[in-house]
Design an enzyme around this catalytic site. Structure first.
Site, PDB file in Angstrom:
ATOM      1  N   SER A 177       3.019  -9.500  -9.627  1.00  0.00           N
ATOM      2  CA  SER A 177       2.214  -9.422 -10.857  1.00  0.00           C
ATOM      3  C   SER A 177       1.280 -10.598 -11.080  1.00  0.00           C
ATOM      4  O   SER A 177       0.533 -10.605 -12.068  1.00  0.00           O
ATOM      5  CB  SER A 177       3.132  -9.268 -12.075  1.00  0.00           C
ATOM      6  OG  SER A 177       3.665  -7.964 -12.124  1.00  0.00           O
ATOM      7  N   LYS A 212      -2.287  -9.746 -11.800  1.00  0.00           N
ATOM      8  CA  LYS A 212      -2.838  -9.373 -13.102  1.00  0.00           C
ATOM      9  C   LYS A 212      -3.821 -10.393 -13.670  1.00  0.00           C
ATOM     10  O   LYS A 212      -4.565 -10.069 -14.603  1.00  0.00           O
ATOM     11  CB  LYS A 212      -1.693  -9.104 -14.072  1.00  0.00           C
ATOM     12  CG  LYS A 212      -0.960  -7.806 -13.741  1.00  0.00           C
ATOM     13  CD  LYS A 212       0.349  -7.632 -14.475  1.00  0.00           C
ATOM     14  CE  LYS A 212       0.974  -6.291 -14.078  1.00  0.00           C
ATOM     15  NZ  LYS A 212       2.428  -6.267 -14.171  1.00  0.00           N
ATOM     16  N   SER A 264       3.535  -8.274 -18.873  1.00  0.00           N
ATOM     17  CA  SER A 264       3.311  -7.830 -17.488  1.00  0.00           C
ATOM     18  C   SER A 264       3.556  -6.334 -17.309  1.00  0.00           C
ATOM     19  O   SER A 264       4.100  -5.881 -16.297  1.00  0.00           O
ATOM     20  CB  SER A 264       4.201  -8.630 -16.527  1.00  0.00           C
ATOM     21  OG  SER A 264       3.709  -8.570 -15.209  1.00  0.00           O
TER      22      SER A 264
END
Length: 438
Positions: free
Chosen positions: A82, A85, A137
């Protein structure tokens, strides 16, 4: 009588047109040690780099210059989870209308945990989904945002890859907006610790939306509803590093079974900004490894690196031009052309010097650099021994290289600041005519 005088002057003029024997291929090299760096490195206590890091790949970067201050397998390609992101976020901030409402697709609603729980057909503001993306997230929020800006996940991935290439990430490939371990016909979703640090540098230092990115990622809690107000959501920032070290300004965690625990974060201290990127930093049950590594690298950066004004002399002298019209248009004598840097060719530290020159409106001789306390800068100039006329203004005559403890960190080409005409028969005849008949 005039004819005889003309022949004598013409003969005298042409005698100076004989070039040096041999070809103009050699380089004259000069080593210039900058004044501030003359003290020996052994006068500074030996500085030890961090050891025993948990992460398989780790980088500490100076966010102002983009220079890597420490690396452990920094260019090894790995899954990034993640931490992806941060790229999703900055693209949406730059290209999206944050107040626009968007609809959740079936593809977005089907994303696995961690997820917001958005349902197909629901509508949300882009602004609210960015907090869902960065604080919690949420994988479904990432897909809704990607489809809103790129029309499709694949279209958004193209935007991500184009941005990565533009900012200098050479070993990164995005397939998803949320970092799930996937691949397509072109490759698998991956990056390197150095590239990931470079993306964070862009987000906090270079993007036109850097302030919005920092404000968003520093938010501790955020609440919002869907467009109808029927469902309410609450987000809490999971970047624990914000409370761990004074000066922490941003960061993003990540985990997948392939990637392990990952992290990218930034910290400001005494005018310095550092980025740490960690990949494959342990697997369950070792969530804390990433925080230990981040603190160790940030502490090393703060203790070992400080800004110094480094002297870079900009006087590169003159170069002789064989077969050229002498100085001042005399019949006899040599011709010298002043040399200067061609900043358009600059790379590395030379770009910093070029920027300073632009700001100052002329040649600057000092550059502020973040250096380790035992590091020193050297500048080496290589010039051709001479040039052959005719010479145009801006003709290449050598180069300048900058070295940090023996490793090249920048360069630029040396060029002539003016041109020189050939002392050929035509010029000599013109000079004879001026002297006899005008």
């Amino acid at each position: 009588m005039k004819a005889l005088i003309s022949l004598l002057i013409l003969s005298l003029c042409m005698q100076g047109n004989i070039a040096l024997a041999g070809e103009n291929v050699g380089l004259i090299q000069e080593n210039d040690l900058t004044a501030q760096e003359e003290k020996a490195a052994d006068t500074v206590d030996e500085i030890q780099e961090p050891t025993d890091l948990y992460a398989q790949s780790a980088v500490l970067m100076d966010a102002e210059s983009g220079r890597v201050l420490f690396a452990k397998e920094g260019n090894k390609e790995r899954a990034m989870a993640s931490t992806t992101k941060i790229m999703t976020c900055i693209l949406v901030l730059e290209q999206g209308d944050l107040d626009r409402e968007v609809t959740v697709s079936a593809r977005a609603a089907a994303q696995p945990e961690v997820r917001l729980g958005a349902q197909e057909g629901e509508r949300f503001r882009i602004r609210d989904l960015l907090y869902s993306l960065m604080l919690e997230s949420h994988n479904d929020a990432a897909v809704v945002l990607a489809e809103a800006v790129g029309n499709t996940v694949e279209g958004f991935a193209d935007l991500m890859n184009a941005k990565a290439e533009k900012i200098g990430c050479e070993q990164t490939y995005f397939v998803t907006p949320n970092g799930l371990d996937e691949k397509d016909e072109k490759g698998w979703h991956h990056t390197t610790a150095e590239d990931l640090a470079r993306v964070m540098k862009y987000c906090i230092m270079d993007s036109p939306r850097k302030e919005a990115f920092l404000d968003l990622t520093q938010t501790l809690e955020y609440e919002f509803t869907d467009s109808t107000g029927a469902r309410q959501f609450s987000c809490r920032n999971h970047n624990a590093f914000l409370q761990m070290m004074e000066g922490a300004i941003s960061g993003k965690t990540g985990f997948t079974s392939d990637a392990g625990y990952c992290y990218v974060g930034a910290l400001e201290n005494e005018g310095r900004t550092y980025v740490v990127a960690l990949l494959a930093c342990g697997w369950p049950n070792h969530k804390g490894y990433k925080w230990a590594d981040t603190k160790k690298l940030m502490t090393y950066g703060m203790e070992a690196f400080h800004y110094r004004e480094v002297n870079m002399p900009m006087d590169f002298g003159n170069i002789p031009v064989e077969g050229a019209v002498p100085q001042g248009g005399a019949l006899q004598g040599e011709r010298m052309l002043e040399l200067g840097p061609d900043w358009k060719t600059a790379d590395g530290i030379a770009k910093q010097i070029a920027q300073k020159n632009t700001e100052n409106g002329g040649d600057t001789e000092t550059v502020r650099m973040l250096l380790r306390d035992d590091e020193k800068i050297e500048m080496k100039t290589s010039r051709k021994p001479y040039l052959d006329a005719p010479v145009e203004k801006g003709s290449e005559a050598g180069n300048v290289q900058f070295f940090l403890d023996g490793e090249e960190i920048g360069s630029c080409v040396l060029v002539t600041k003016a041109g020189a005409r050939s002392r050929d028969f035509k010029w000599c005849a013109e000079e004879v005519a001026k002297r006899l008949f005008l």
